[in-house]
Design a protein around this motif. Structure first.
Motif, PDB file in Angstrom:
ATOM      1  N   LEU A   1       0.869  -1.084   0.160  1.00 47.12           N
ATOM      2  CA  LEU A   1      -0.007  -0.022  -0.029  1.00 47.12           C
ATOM      3  C   LEU A   1       0.793   1.339   0.105  1.00 47.12           C
ATOM      4  CD1 LEU A   1      -3.013   0.240  -0.077  1.00 47.12           C
ATOM      5  CD2 LEU A   1      -2.745   0.755   2.127  1.00 47.12           C
ATOM      6  N   ALA A   2       2.095   1.327   0.703  1.00 50.81           N
ATOM      7  CA  ALA A   2       2.932   2.345   0.641  1.00 50.81           C
ATOM      8  C   ALA A   2       3.319   2.635  -0.693  1.00 50.81           C
ATOM      9  CB  ALA A   2       4.070   2.084   1.707  1.00 50.81           C
ATOM     10  N   ALA A   3       3.493   1.428  -1.612  1.00 50.44           N
ATOM     11  CA  ALA A   3       4.062   1.807  -2.930  1.00 50.44           C
ATOM     12  C   ALA A   3       2.995   2.312  -3.989  1.00 50.44           C
ATOM     13  CB  ALA A   3       4.616   0.667  -3.372  1.00 50.44           C
ATOM     14  N   ALA A   4       1.792   2.329  -3.369  1.00 50.53           N
ATOM     15  CA  ALA A   4       0.396   2.792  -4.056  1.00 50.53           C
ATOM     16  C   ALA A   4      -0.293   3.661  -3.396  1.00 50.53           C
ATOM     17  CB  ALA A   4      -0.328   1.495  -4.449  1.00 50.53           C
ATOM     18  N   GLN A   5       0.421   5.078  -3.489  1.00 47.83           N
ATOM     19  CA  GLN A   5      -0.408   6.052  -2.358  1.00 47.83           C
ATOM     20  C   GLN A   5      -1.769   6.414  -3.168  1.00 47.83           C
ATOM     21  OE1 GLN A   5       0.711   7.212   0.483  1.00 47.83           O
ATOM     22  NE2 GLN A   5       2.482   5.777   0.421  1.00 47.83           N
ATOM     23  N   GLU A   6      -1.985   6.360  -4.223  1.00 46.90           N
ATOM     24  CA  GLU A   6      -3.334   6.511  -4.893  1.00 46.90           C
ATOM     25  C   GLU A   6      -4.408   5.661  -4.455  1.00 46.90           C
ATOM     26  OE1 GLU A   6      -1.564   3.708  -7.826  1.00 46.90           O
ATOM     27  OE2 GLU A   6      -0.874   5.261  -6.480  1.00 46.90           O
ATOM     28  N   VAL A   7      -3.933   4.504  -4.084  1.00 44.73           N
ATOM     29  CA  VAL A   7      -4.980   3.373  -3.789  1.00 44.73           C
ATOM     30  C   VAL A   7      -5.519   3.542  -2.109  1.00 44.73           C
ATOM     31  CG1 VAL A   7      -5.356   1.006  -3.732  1.00 44.73           C
ATOM     32  CG2 VAL A   7      -4.167   1.974  -5.715  1.00 44.73           C
ATOM     33  N   PRO A   8      -6.767   3.420  -1.821  1.00 43.92           N
ATOM     34  CA  PRO A   8      -7.194   3.478  -0.539  1.00 43.92           C
ATOM     35  C   PRO A   8      -7.312   1.991   0.272  1.00 43.92           C
ATOM     36  CG  PRO A   8      -9.100   3.785  -1.776  1.00 43.92           C
ATOM     37  CD  PRO A   8      -7.848   3.295  -2.938  1.00 43.92           C
TER      38      PRO A   8
ATOM     39  N   LYS B   1     -10.021 -13.338  -6.131  1.00 44.26           N
ATOM     40  CA  LYS B   1      -9.651 -12.089  -5.675  1.00 44.26           C
ATOM     41  C   LYS B   1      -9.236 -11.363  -6.929  1.00 44.26           C
ATOM     42  CE  LYS B   1     -10.761 -13.036  -1.514  1.00 44.26           C
ATOM     43  NZ  LYS B   1     -12.174 -12.874  -1.000  1.00 44.26           N
ATOM     44  N   ALA B   2      -9.404 -10.101  -6.972  1.00 44.34           N
ATOM     45  CA  ALA B   2      -8.621  -9.289  -8.010  1.00 44.34           C
ATOM     46  C   ALA B   2      -8.473  -7.712  -7.535  1.00 44.34           C
ATOM     47  CB  ALA B   2      -9.821  -9.157  -9.306  1.00 44.34           C
ATOM     48  N   GLY B   3      -7.486  -7.253  -8.255  1.00 43.42           N
ATOM     49  CA  GLY B   3      -7.149  -5.705  -8.031  1.00 43.42           C
ATOM     50  C   GLY B   3      -7.611  -4.764  -9.009  1.00 43.42           C
ATOM     51  N   GLY B   4      -7.344  -3.345  -8.746  1.00 44.12           N
ATOM     52  CA  GLY B   4      -7.852  -2.573  -9.889  1.00 44.12           C
ATOM     53  C   GLY B   4      -9.403  -2.366  -9.495  1.00 44.12           C
ATOM     54  N   ASP B   5     -10.130  -2.023 -10.865  1.00 41.42           N
ATOM     55  CA  ASP B   5     -11.429  -1.605 -10.610  1.00 41.42           C
ATOM     56  C   ASP B   5     -12.269  -2.947 -10.521  1.00 41.42           C
ATOM     57  OD1 ASP B   5     -14.109  -0.751 -11.232  1.00 41.42           O
ATOM     58  OD2 ASP B   5     -13.812   0.095 -13.139  1.00 41.42           O
ATOM     59  N   ILE B   6     -12.705  -3.185  -9.422  1.00 39.33           N
ATOM     60  CA  ILE B   6     -13.524  -4.495  -9.304  1.00 39.33           C
ATOM     61  C   ILE B   6     -15.086  -4.260  -9.219  1.00 39.33           C
ATOM     62  CG2 ILE B   6     -11.575  -5.671  -8.254  1.00 39.33           C
ATOM     63  CD1 ILE B   6     -12.954  -5.606  -5.544  1.00 39.33           C
TER      64      ILE B   6
ATOM     65  N   ILE C   1     -14.241  -8.719  -1.341  1.00 36.61           N
ATOM     66  CA  ILE C   1     -13.167  -8.419  -0.557  1.00 36.61           C
ATOM     67  C   ILE C   1     -13.542  -8.985   0.665  1.00 36.61           C
ATOM     68  CG2 ILE C   1     -12.203  -6.667   0.893  1.00 36.61           C
ATOM     69  CD1 ILE C   1     -12.767  -4.806  -1.616  1.00 36.61           C
ATOM     70  N   GLY C   2     -12.708  -9.823   1.641  1.00 34.16           N
ATOM     71  CA  GLY C   2     -12.916 -10.562   2.646  1.00 34.16           C
ATOM     72  C   GLY C   2     -12.662  -9.600   3.722  1.00 34.16           C
ATOM     73  N   MET C   3     -13.488  -9.529   4.940  1.00 38.17           N
ATOM     74  CA  MET C   3     -13.189  -8.670   5.821  1.00 38.17           C
ATOM     75  C   MET C   3     -11.890  -8.693   6.524  1.00 38.17           C
ATOM     76  SD  MET C   3     -14.263  -5.985   7.453  1.00 38.17           S
ATOM     77  CE  MET C   3     -15.940  -5.866   6.779  1.00 38.17           C
ATOM     78  N   SER C   4     -11.591 -10.026   6.593  1.00 35.79           N
ATOM     79  CA  SER C   4     -10.172 -10.076   7.329  1.00 35.79           C
ATOM     80  C   SER C   4      -9.066  -9.855   6.580  1.00 35.79           C
ATOM     81  CB  SER C   4     -10.178 -11.525   7.940  1.00 35.79           C
ATOM     82  OG  SER C   4     -11.137 -11.944   8.970  1.00 35.79           O
ATOM     83  N   THR C   5      -9.269  -9.806   5.361  1.00 36.10           N
ATOM     84  CA  THR C   5      -8.046  -9.291   4.448  1.00 36.10           C
ATOM     85  C   THR C   5      -7.574  -7.978   4.149  1.00 36.10           C
ATOM     86  OG1 THR C   5      -9.173  -9.260   2.539  1.00 36.10           O
ATOM     87  CG2 THR C   5      -8.705 -11.367   3.212  1.00 36.10           C
ATOM     88  N   VAL C   6      -8.345  -7.108   4.777  1.00 33.29           N
ATOM     89  CA  VAL C   6      -8.548  -5.811   4.450  1.00 33.29           C
ATOM     90  C   VAL C   6      -7.412  -4.946   5.203  1.00 33.29           C
ATOM     91  CG1 VAL C   6      -9.576  -3.375   4.683  1.00 33.29           C
ATOM     92  CG2 VAL C   6     -10.768  -5.371   3.580  1.00 33.29           C
ATOM     93  N   LEU C   7      -6.716  -4.154   4.427  1.00 34.01           N
ATOM     94  CA  LEU C   7      -5.734  -2.739   4.894  1.00 34.01           C
ATOM     95  C   LEU C   7      -6.420  -1.624   4.357  1.00 34.01           C
ATOM     96  CD1 LEU C   7      -3.541  -1.986   6.862  1.00 34.01           C
ATOM     97  CD2 LEU C   7      -2.222  -2.099   4.968  1.00 34.01           C
ATOM     98  N   LEU C   8      -6.766  -0.723   5.145  1.00 31.05           N
ATOM     99  CA  LEU C   8      -7.640   0.373   4.437  1.00 31.05           C
ATOM    100  C   LEU C   8      -6.991   1.937   5.128  1.00 31.05           C
ATOM    101  CD1 LEU C   8     -10.371   1.401   3.361  1.00 31.05           C
ATOM    102  CD2 LEU C   8     -11.300   1.235   5.717  1.00 31.05           C
ATOM    103  N   ARG C   9      -7.074   2.916   4.206  1.00 30.68           N
ATOM    104  CA  ARG C   9      -6.581   4.073   4.593  1.00 30.68           C
ATOM    105  C   ARG C   9      -7.960   4.992   5.265  1.00 30.68           C
ATOM    106  NH1 ARG C   9      -1.615   4.996   2.098  1.00 30.68           N
ATOM    107  NH2 ARG C   9      -1.482   3.843   0.052  1.00 30.68           N
TER     108      ARG C   9
ATOM    109  N   ARG D   1     -15.911   4.254  -6.475  1.00 26.60           N
ATOM    110  CA  ARG D   1     -14.972   5.482  -6.495  1.00 26.60           C
ATOM    111  C   ARG D   1     -13.626   5.244  -6.776  1.00 26.60           C
ATOM    112  NH1 ARG D   1     -17.557  10.025  -2.563  1.00 26.60           N
ATOM    113  NH2 ARG D   1     -19.761   9.312  -2.616  1.00 26.60           N
ATOM    114  N   HIS D   2     -13.095   3.961  -6.422  1.00 25.26           N
ATOM    115  CA  HIS D   2     -11.630   4.044  -6.440  1.00 25.26           C
ATOM    116  C   HIS D   2     -11.299   2.366  -6.551  1.00 25.26           C
ATOM    117  CE1 HIS D   2     -11.260   7.601  -4.036  1.00 25.26           C
ATOM    118  NE2 HIS D   2     -12.009   7.274  -3.135  1.00 25.26           N
ATOM    119  N   PRO D   3     -10.046   2.383  -7.406  1.00 25.63           N
ATOM    120  CA  PRO D   3      -9.516   1.162  -7.560  1.00 25.63           C
ATOM    121  C   PRO D   3      -9.011   0.268  -6.249  1.00 25.63           C
ATOM    122  CG  PRO D   3      -7.884   2.505  -8.207  1.00 25.63           C
ATOM    123  CD  PRO D   3      -9.062   3.310  -7.692  1.00 25.63           C
ATOM    124  N   VAL D   4      -8.814  -0.940  -6.085  1.00 23.07           N
ATOM    125  CA  VAL D   4      -8.107  -1.643  -4.924  1.00 23.07           C
ATOM    126  C   VAL D   4      -6.828  -2.403  -5.380  1.00 23.07           C
ATOM    127  CG1 VAL D   4     -10.415  -1.732  -3.806  1.00 23.07           C
ATOM    128  CG2 VAL D   4      -9.458  -3.611  -5.265  1.00 23.07           C
ATOM    129  N   LEU D   5      -6.100  -2.528  -4.192  1.00 25.36           N
ATOM    130  CA  LEU D   5      -4.934  -3.425  -4.491  1.00 25.36           C
ATOM    131  C   LEU D   5      -5.024  -4.882  -4.098  1.00 25.36           C
ATOM    132  CD1 LEU D   5      -1.638  -3.184  -5.263  1.00 25.36           C
ATOM    133  CD2 LEU D   5      -1.307  -2.614  -2.966  1.00 25.36           C
TER     134      LEU D   5
END
Length: 297
Positions: A125-132, A155-160, A170-178, A207-211
């Motif tokens: 996430l630190a390497a993708a500052q635009e992703v929340p 699972k997938a990243g980007g516009d999902i 998105i599994g709840m226990s997998t999330v790291l969120l800004r 509104r946002h892509p994910v990683l």
């Protein structure tokens, strides 16, 4: 700089508040806490939010706090909050309000993290500052046996957003969120007894892509009658229908997103209405089948 020094430097700049909501799961909570405290990432606090348990949960957390205090004076890393039973959405929201840090991670009290989960996810996430939001792959266990996931659950990243309409990807226990994104999209909807994660991730992915950190860093344990998803298995789609209706009413979707939501809303209403008909709930069936027809017209 060594790998250990790199992690320590990252942790100083990117500490994480980990939130575990729990209700009468002391037998499982012990392992969840251990999996967080065993992370190969030093920069975190752990908040256990007790949603009205009467099974010794408070005593279990207090024992962990005493152990941490005796080992390294780190009892303050583990914080305990109690509320009258109000459901998982309210428990997570309390944890969010009490969290000290900008990065938030969630862990259900019967799930587990592998030791590298936070370190790999924070770095990504630190390497993708635009992703929340960053999430991970999962390993699923049901009643103690490994469960093979179907292709639709990959699972997938980007516009999902489009894929997320059918089911929660998105599994709840997998999330790291800004944390800052929650000021934009809102917190968990406490009126939903389940599918509150489906609701929140739709608001975010619209509104946002994910990683995606494409490694199985989370272990999900299921198949027990105490789980919310099991308790609400019959009729669960009406909560997804409510989330989709709220998404449409809230505006902010582009024309293609609006079309996709209307199509999925009609599909879910039709399926749920037909199920109500089958079980003799005629008034409820008529309501949802009329909604489906209105969406399809």
């Amino acid at each position: 700089m060594s790998v250990r020094e790199s992690k320590a430097e990252l942790a100083r700049h990117s500490p994480v508040s980990v939130i575990i909501p729990t209700y009468n799961r002391a037998a499982f909570l012990d392992g969840a806490i251990a999996s967080v405290l065993g992370q190969h990432y030093p920069g975190f606090e752990l908040l256990v939010v007790d949603d009205g348990s009467d099974d010794g949960t408070a005593e279990l957390v207090a024992a962990w706090q005493r152990r941490l205090a005796a080992e390294d004076g780190g009892a303050g890393r583990l914080r305990y909050f109690y509320q009258a039973n109000a459901g998982p959405a309210a428990a997570r929201n309390l944890g969010i309000r009490e969290a000290r840090y900008e990065l938030l991670a969630f862990l259900d009290s019967d799930d587990r993290w592998r030791p590298e989960k936070l370190a790999l996810q924070v770095a990504a996430l630190a390497a993708a500052q635009e992703v929340p939001l960053a999430h991970t792959e999962e390993v699923w266990w049901r009643r103690g046996r490994w469960l093979n996931q179907k292709k639709r659950h990959r699972k997938a990243g980007g516009d999902i957003f489009a894929r997320s309409l059918e089911l929660c990807l998105i599994g709840m226990s997998t999330v790291l969120l800004r944390r800052q994104v929650l000021a934009e999209i809102g917190l968990f909807d406490e009126s939903l007894p389940c599918c509150e994660d489906y609701d929140l991730w739709l608001r975010l992915t619209a509104r946002h892509p994910v990683l995606l950190v494409d490694q199985p860093l989370t272990e999900k344990h299921g198949g027990r009658p105490d789980q919310v998803s099991v308790q609400h298995r019959v009729g669960m789609d009406r909560y997804r229908i409510a989330a989709l209706g709220k998404l449409l009413a809230g505006g902010g979707l582009n024309p293609e997103q609006e079309r996709l939501v209307q199509r999925e809303l009609a599909r879910k209403c039709r399926i749920y209405g037909q199920g109500c008909q089958k079980h003799g709930r005629r008034q409820e069936a008529a309501h949802y089948l009329q909604l489906a027809a209105a969406m399809e017209s």
